[in-house]
Design a protein around this motif. Structure first.
Motif, PDB file in Angstrom:
ATOM      1  N   ILE A  89      20.950  -1.686   1.538  1.00  0.00           N
ATOM      2  CA  ILE A  89      19.507  -1.596   1.302  1.00  0.00           C
ATOM      3  C   ILE A  89      19.178  -1.319  -0.159  1.00  0.00           C
ATOM      4  O   ILE A  89      18.009  -1.275  -0.532  1.00  0.00           O
ATOM      5  CB  ILE A  89      18.841  -0.539   2.208  1.00  0.00           C
ATOM      6  N   GLY A  90      20.209  -1.153  -0.986  1.00  0.00           N
ATOM      7  CA  GLY A  90      20.008  -0.999  -2.423  1.00  0.00           C
ATOM      8  C   GLY A  90      21.195  -1.600  -3.150  1.00  0.00           C
ATOM      9  O   GLY A  90      22.337  -1.255  -2.849  1.00  0.00           O
ATOM     10  N   ARG A  91      20.952  -2.520  -4.065  1.00  0.00           N
ATOM     11  CA  ARG A  91      22.025  -3.180  -4.791  1.00  0.00           C
ATOM     12  C   ARG A  91      22.515  -2.328  -5.954  1.00  0.00           C
ATOM     13  O   ARG A  91      21.889  -1.324  -6.294  1.00  0.00           O
ATOM     14  CB  ARG A  91      21.548  -4.539  -5.309  1.00  0.00           C
ATOM     15  N   ARG A  92      23.606  -2.740  -6.551  1.00  0.00           N
ATOM     16  CA  ARG A  92      24.118  -2.019  -7.715  1.00  0.00           C
ATOM     17  C   ARG A  92      23.195  -2.156  -8.918  1.00  0.00           C
ATOM     18  O   ARG A  92      23.085  -1.233  -9.734  1.00  0.00           O
ATOM     19  CB  ARG A  92      25.511  -2.544  -8.096  1.00  0.00           C
ATOM     20  N   ASP A  93      22.542  -3.316  -9.047  1.00  0.00           N
ATOM     21  CA  ASP A  93      21.752  -3.584 -10.233  1.00  0.00           C
ATOM     22  C   ASP A  93      20.270  -3.288 -10.079  1.00  0.00           C
ATOM     23  O   ASP A  93      19.558  -3.157 -11.071  1.00  0.00           O
ATOM     24  CB  ASP A  93      21.940  -5.043 -10.676  1.00  0.00           C
ATOM     25  N   VAL A  94      19.788  -3.183  -8.852  1.00  0.00           N
ATOM     26  CA  VAL A  94      18.380  -2.860  -8.614  1.00  0.00           C
ATOM     27  C   VAL A  94      18.285  -1.922  -7.403  1.00  0.00           C
ATOM     28  O   VAL A  94      19.132  -1.980  -6.504  1.00  0.00           O
ATOM     29  CB  VAL A  94      17.524  -4.126  -8.351  1.00  0.00           C
ATOM     30  N   PRO A  95      17.256  -1.051  -7.353  1.00  0.00           N
ATOM     31  CA  PRO A  95      17.170  -0.046  -6.295  1.00  0.00           C
ATOM     32  C   PRO A  95      16.573  -0.586  -4.999  1.00  0.00           C
ATOM     33  O   PRO A  95      15.726   0.057  -4.375  1.00  0.00           O
ATOM     34  CB  PRO A  95      16.271   1.014  -6.924  1.00  0.00           C
ATOM     35  N   THR A  96      17.020  -1.762  -4.591  1.00  0.00           N
ATOM     36  CA  THR A  96      16.486  -2.359  -3.370  1.00  0.00           C
ATOM     37  C   THR A  96      17.390  -3.504  -2.936  1.00  0.00           C
ATOM     38  O   THR A  96      18.370  -3.834  -3.609  1.00  0.00           O
ATOM     39  CB  THR A  96      15.034  -2.851  -3.588  1.00  0.00           C
ATOM     40  N   SER A  97      17.044  -4.097  -1.812  1.00  0.00           N
ATOM     41  CA  SER A  97      17.700  -5.296  -1.304  1.00  0.00           C
ATOM     42  C   SER A  97      16.618  -6.147  -0.656  1.00  0.00           C
ATOM     43  O   SER A  97      15.464  -5.719  -0.535  1.00  0.00           O
ATOM     44  CB  SER A  97      18.759  -4.933  -0.259  1.00  0.00           C
ATOM     45  N   TYR A  98      16.992  -7.337  -0.215  1.00  0.00           N
ATOM     46  CA  TYR A  98      16.013  -8.168   0.477  1.00  0.00           C
ATOM     47  C   TYR A  98      15.390  -7.400   1.634  1.00  0.00           C
ATOM     48  O   TYR A  98      14.160  -7.393   1.805  1.00  0.00           O
ATOM     49  CB  TYR A  98      16.672  -9.450   0.998  1.00  0.00           C
ATOM     50  N   HIS A  99      16.216  -6.751   2.444  1.00  0.00           N
ATOM     51  CA  HIS A  99      15.721  -6.097   3.657  1.00  0.00           C
ATOM     52  C   HIS A  99      14.704  -5.001   3.345  1.00  0.00           C
ATOM     53  O   HIS A  99      13.653  -4.905   3.995  1.00  0.00           O
ATOM     54  CB  HIS A  99      16.891  -5.512   4.452  1.00  0.00           C
ATOM     55  N   LEU A 100      15.003  -4.173   2.367  1.00  0.00           N
ATOM     56  CA  LEU A 100      14.085  -3.085   2.029  1.00  0.00           C
ATOM     57  C   LEU A 100      12.812  -3.616   1.388  1.00  0.00           C
ATOM     58  O   LEU A 100      11.701  -3.219   1.748  1.00  0.00           O
ATOM     59  CB  LEU A 100      14.784  -2.092   1.104  1.00  0.00           C
ATOM     60  N   SER A 101      12.965  -4.536   0.440  1.00  0.00           N
ATOM     61  CA  SER A 101      11.790  -5.051  -0.271  1.00  0.00           C
ATOM     62  C   SER A 101      10.824  -5.757   0.663  1.00  0.00           C
ATOM     63  O   SER A 101       9.605  -5.598   0.542  1.00  0.00           O
ATOM     64  CB  SER A 101      12.231  -6.026  -1.371  1.00  0.00           C
ATOM     65  N   VAL A 102      11.352  -6.549   1.581  1.00  0.00           N
ATOM     66  CA  VAL A 102      10.466  -7.378   2.400  1.00  0.00           C
ATOM     67  C   VAL A 102       9.585  -6.534   3.308  1.00  0.00           C
ATOM     68  O   VAL A 102       8.401  -6.836   3.487  1.00  0.00           O
ATOM     69  CB  VAL A 102      11.276  -8.428   3.188  1.00  0.00           C
ATOM     70  N   VAL A 103      10.124  -5.455   3.871  1.00  0.00           N
ATOM     71  CA  VAL A 103       9.281  -4.636   4.746  1.00  0.00           C
ATOM     72  C   VAL A 103       8.250  -3.863   3.929  1.00  0.00           C
ATOM     73  O   VAL A 103       7.108  -3.677   4.374  1.00  0.00           O
ATOM     74  CB  VAL A 103      10.124  -3.697   5.641  1.00  0.00           C
ATOM     75  N   LEU A 104       8.632  -3.406   2.728  1.00  0.00           N
ATOM     76  CA  LEU A 104       7.678  -2.684   1.893  1.00  0.00           C
ATOM     77  C   LEU A 104       6.590  -3.617   1.372  1.00  0.00           C
ATOM     78  O   LEU A 104       5.406  -3.266   1.348  1.00  0.00           O
ATOM     79  CB  LEU A 104       8.413  -2.019   0.727  1.00  0.00           C
ATOM     80  N   ASP A 105       6.975  -4.827   0.961  1.00  0.00           N
ATOM     81  CA  ASP A 105       5.987  -5.787   0.464  1.00  0.00           C
ATOM     82  C   ASP A 105       4.998  -6.184   1.547  1.00  0.00           C
ATOM     83  O   ASP A 105       3.786  -6.257   1.301  1.00  0.00           O
ATOM     84  CB  ASP A 105       6.689  -7.039  -0.055  1.00  0.00           C
ATOM     85  N   ASP A 106       5.513  -6.496   2.738  1.00  0.00           N
ATOM     86  CA  ASP A 106       4.616  -6.910   3.817  1.00  0.00           C
ATOM     87  C   ASP A 106       3.601  -5.824   4.132  1.00  0.00           C
ATOM     88  O   ASP A 106       2.415  -6.103   4.346  1.00  0.00           O
ATOM     89  CB  ASP A 106       5.421  -7.269   5.073  1.00  0.00           C
ATOM     90  N   ALA A 107       4.054  -4.573   4.150  1.00  0.00           N
ATOM     91  CA  ALA A 107       3.135  -3.468   4.432  1.00  0.00           C
ATOM     92  C   ALA A 107       2.151  -3.258   3.288  1.00  0.00           C
ATOM     93  O   ALA A 107       0.949  -3.079   3.513  1.00  0.00           O
ATOM     94  CB  ALA A 107       3.936  -2.195   4.688  1.00  0.00           C
ATOM     95  N   ASP A 108       2.651  -3.303   2.058  1.00  0.00           N
ATOM     96  CA  ASP A 108       1.798  -3.056   0.897  1.00  0.00           C
ATOM     97  C   ASP A 108       0.722  -4.129   0.749  1.00  0.00           C
ATOM     98  O   ASP A 108      -0.404  -3.852   0.340  1.00  0.00           O
ATOM     99  CB  ASP A 108       2.657  -2.993  -0.361  1.00  0.00           C
ATOM    100  N   GLN A 109       1.078  -5.368   1.097  1.00  0.00           N
ATOM    101  CA  GLN A 109       0.115  -6.465   0.972  1.00  0.00           C
ATOM    102  C   GLN A 109      -0.763  -6.622   2.214  1.00  0.00           C
ATOM    103  O   GLN A 109      -1.688  -7.426   2.207  1.00  0.00           O
ATOM    104  CB  GLN A 109       0.854  -7.776   0.706  1.00  0.00           C
ATOM    105  N   GLY A 110      -0.480  -5.880   3.269  1.00  0.00           N
ATOM    106  CA  GLY A 110      -1.269  -5.995   4.492  1.00  0.00           C
ATOM    107  C   GLY A 110      -1.009  -7.279   5.249  1.00  0.00           C
ATOM    108  O   GLY A 110      -1.912  -7.800   5.931  1.00  0.00           O
ATOM    109  N   ILE A 111       0.229  -7.794   5.171  1.00  0.00           N
ATOM    110  CA  ILE A 111       0.567  -9.032   5.871  1.00  0.00           C
ATOM    111  C   ILE A 111       0.513  -8.802   7.378  1.00  0.00           C
ATOM    112  O   ILE A 111       1.113  -7.868   7.896  1.00  0.00           O
ATOM    113  CB  ILE A 111       1.962  -9.529   5.457  1.00  0.00           C
TER     114      ILE A 111
END
Length: 295
Positions: free
Chosen positions: A195-217
């Motif tokens: 859920i967090g890569r070595r180079d960035v503090p996230t992964s596809y799985h974590l980002s997608v759920v946060l983005d969908d919620a933040d954007q009100g999808i």
């Protein structure tokens, strides 16, 4: 009740192909049918592969197809602080742990277990589950290795996550014609997912759920290759206190050999088709969409 909100979310790690065109056009068609809006999200968390020219290329390809989106599109690279906060919250609750293993080390450990007669189960994508090597590290060793600057990723501690949210787990699925149903989810089959890569503090799985919620999808339309991942997303949504959207997982566009189109396999891109003289109307007709979809 607010109007339905959908998103098309490509990753700029190569040029778009017919599979992306189908998904984008289907999103536009369903948004129209539901009386909703369609947003563009650029999933550019990969700092190496998400090059500026590829971002510009996908925006150009979508405009060439006749698709229009509200400006500006959301770019994941601009929301790292949000992902870092969520990851840190999971870690503080003991639901995520740092993993110092390289891919080679994980493969070697899996091979060693198999040789010892202890084969490791695979996740829905066919990848062996992480054997939990770093989950067993003592806190003092973890702190020392992090203090020394040793590179590490972050993994969800699935056992602890399921203790915190024991379920039953499910997600809402919808039919483009209006039907809805609940689908049972089994996040455990993903094991200690990254859920967090070595180079960035996230992964596809974590980002997608946060983005969908933040954007009100409210409605997510994506390929069937991501349907199994929704089990993990449903768990992350509960752990993070997020309301999940409804999902529709569409058929995939396959090549002549019956394989999924992919940039890595050299599938013809929309840019290639454009250069060969194909018109946008031809692409829409080939994929089964009316000429005015998205306009």
């Amino acid at each position: 009740m607010s109007a339905p909100l959908l998103r098309f979310a490509p990753s700029p790690n190569g040029r778009l192909h017919l599979g992306h065109a189908y998904s984008a056009l289907l999103n536009a068609a369903i948004a129209r049918r539901l009386g909703g809006r369609l947003l563009l999200r650029i999933e550019d968390i990969d700092p190496v592969r998400s090059r500026p020219e590829l971002v510009a290329g996908l925006v150009d390809d979508l405009a060439w197809l006749g698709l229009r989106f509200p400006e500006p599109p959301r770019r994941q690279s601009e929301h790292m602080a949000t992902y870092r906060d969520a990851l840190g919250g999971l870690a503080r609750r003991g639901l995520a742990y740092p993993c110092f293993c390289s891919r080679g080390a994980v493969s070697a450990r899996v091979a060693a277990l198999a040789a010892a007669g202890r084969p490791v189960a695979a996740d829905p994508d066919g990848v062996p589950l992480y054997p939990g090597t770093c989950r067993q590290l003592l806190p003092g060793e973890v702190d020392a290795r992090r203090a020394a600057g040793e590179p590490h990723a972050w993994r969800l501690d699935m056992a602890r996550a399921l203790e915190a949210e024991p379920g039953p787990h499910a997600f809402a699925a919808f039919d483009p014609e209006g039907g809805e149903r609940r689908v049972a989810a089994n996040p455990a089959r993903w094991g200690d997912a990254l859920i967090g890569r070595r180079d960035v503090p996230t992964s596809y799985h974590l980002s997608v759920v946060l983005d969908d919620a933040d954007q009100g999808i409210t409605h997510v339309v994506r390929g069937r290759d991501l349907e199994a991942a929704t089990d993990l997303h449903a768990l992350l949504q509960r752990l993070l206190g997020l309301t999940g959207p409804r999902y529709h997982h569409h058929v995939l566009i396959l090549d002549e050999a019956g394989a999924k189109l992919a940039k890595s396999r050299g599938s013809a891109s929309l840019a290639d088709l454009r250069a060969a003289g194909t018109a946008p109307a031809g692409i829409r007709a080939q994929l089964g969409f009316p000429d005015d979809v998205g306009r």
